[in-house]
Design an enzyme around this catalytic site. Structure first.
Site, short mmCIF file in Angstrom:
data_model
loop_
_atom_site.label_atom_id
_atom_site.label_comp_id
_atom_site.label_asym_id
_atom_site.label_seq_id
_atom_site.Cartn_x
_atom_site.Cartn_y
_atom_site.Cartn_z
N HIS A 97 -1.20 1.81 2.58
CA HIS A 97 -0.52 0.66 2.12
C HIS A 97 1.02 0.79 1.78
O HIS A 97 1.90 -0.02 2.07
CB HIS A 97 -1.36 -0.04 0.86
CG HIS A 97 -2.79 -0.31 1.17
ND1 HIS A 97 -3.03 -1.11 2.10
CD2 HIS A 97 -3.98 0.15 0.50
CE1 HIS A 97 -4.51 -1.20 2.20
NE2 HIS A 97 -5.07 -0.31 1.56
N GLU B 147 -5.13 -1.83 -7.10
CA GLU B 147 -4.72 -1.04 -5.95
C GLU B 147 -3.58 -1.95 -5.38
O GLU B 147 -3.90 -3.12 -4.88
CB GLU B 147 -5.90 -0.84 -5.13
CG GLU B 147 -5.53 0.05 -3.83
CD GLU B 147 -6.34 0.68 -3.11
OE1 GLU B 147 -7.40 0.69 -3.51
OE2 GLU B 147 -6.26 1.30 -1.86
N GLU C 249 -9.01 8.49 2.09
CA GLU C 249 -9.72 7.37 2.34
C GLU C 249 -9.57 7.19 3.74
O GLU C 249 -9.19 5.99 4.40
CB GLU C 249 -9.21 6.25 1.43
CG GLU C 249 -10.27 5.08 1.40
CD GLU C 249 -9.52 4.07 0.81
OE1 GLU C 249 -10.43 3.12 0.14
OE2 GLU C 249 -8.22 3.89 0.42
MN MN Z 1 -7.18 2.99 -0.75
#
Ligand code: MN
Length: 298
Positions: free
Chosen positions: A187, A151, A246
């Site tokens: 992110h 990730e 998430e």
């Molecule tokens: Mn994540």
């Protein structure tokens, strides 16, 4: 349509919780996948893992796993003892996953979660240690039928893989059918020049999992990310893999500490309130997928 999932710690302030409860809950809400931290598997008996798998099968839920690697097991460490201990630790997690039929591991699984507090002109020494470790770990993943997803995370959570381009460079060095990439909208919002471009750079073949969350980790649709761009890019590449939300919205507990949540981010952080948010989130993502599947342009 893509399988849609949700991470268990939308509800729970600690990483380990009553997994059976959440298998039933997300099935009732209409999700396809429950994702949770893989580390608690190490504390579970094989029988308990098999029981959870049976329950998940009965409820029609796929279990997927993520982790933020404890720095004590940092597989990018320059200390050979720490590095080799980390390799064994991750190999054990993969073996435990396989007992319950788990086949997808994501997260900061290629280095300790966090950044080394050192003056560093470049990160190649850490990168090379991580690659060396992953070449060992991936053999276990291949043997166990697990796909290992690296990730790309923001700069405050790792120094190794911050962007889609770095994730691709990393998996090219590992060269295994069992390694892939996970992009996470939260992110990407921090690190990528363009989120759609990052998704298209990875492409459907190498994207093995996808995380959704807003700019502040509230549920998708509640913040200022451009979801037309995100779902449009997933449609462009023909992505058919999992999409796992998430959100982290509650202060307190291990999750508040590790994710740095220092205030409640939704109006009603009770179980009923979060259930309602989870149902709305699923409707939002299904609607986005349907719009692009039907060729509805903006
Ligand atoms: Mn994540």
């Amino acid at each position: 349509m893509n399988q849609l999932g949700i991470f268990m710690n939308f509800w729970e302030k600690n990483w380990a919780a009553d997994h059976a409860k959440y298998i039933r809950k997300v099935a009732a809400l209409g999700y396809d996948i429950l994702e949770f931290q893989a580390q608690p598997l190490l504390e579970m008996s094989d029988e308990h893992i098999r029981d959870l798998k049976k329950l998940a099968d009965a409820e029609g839920i796929r279990l997927t796993y993520s982790l933020g690697l404890d720095p004590h097991y940092d597989v990018s460490s320059l200390d050979e003892g720490v590095r080799s201990g980390g390799v064994k630790y991750l190999q054990n997690i993969i073996r435990k996953m396989a007992i319950g039929g788990g086949d997808l591991l994501s997260g900061v699984s290629y280095a300790g979660w966090g950044t080394p507090n050192v003056v560093m002109e470049d990160k190649s020494a850490y990168w090379n240690q991580s690659v060396k470790s992953m070449k060992e770990i991936i053999k276990t993943a291949e043997d166990c039928g697990v796909t290992y997803c690296v990730e790309a995370v923001n700069r405050f959570e790792s120094c190794i893989i911050n962007t889609a381009a770095e994730a691709l460079a990393y998996i090219a060095e590992i060269d295994s059918p069992n390694i892939g990439v996970l992009l996470d909208t939260y992110h990407m919002n921090i690190e990528e020049t363009g989120i759609g471009d990052a998704i298209r750079l990875v492409g459907a073949e190498r994207m093995k999992n996808f995380h959704t969350g807003e700019n502040n980790r509230t549920p998708p649709g509640k913040g200022h990310l451009n979801w037309e761009e995100i779902f449009g890019a997933l449609h462009d590449i023909g992505y058919t893999g999992p999409i796992v939300s998430e959100p982290f919205v509650m202060q307190g507990g291990e999750v508040g500490r590790d994710i740095h949540v220092f205030r409640d981010l939704i109006a009603d952080p009770t179980e009923a309130g979060i259930d309602a948010e989870a149902a709305a989130l699923l409707r939002f993502e299904k609607n986005m997928l349907q719009r692009f599947a039907c060729g509805v342009s903006l």
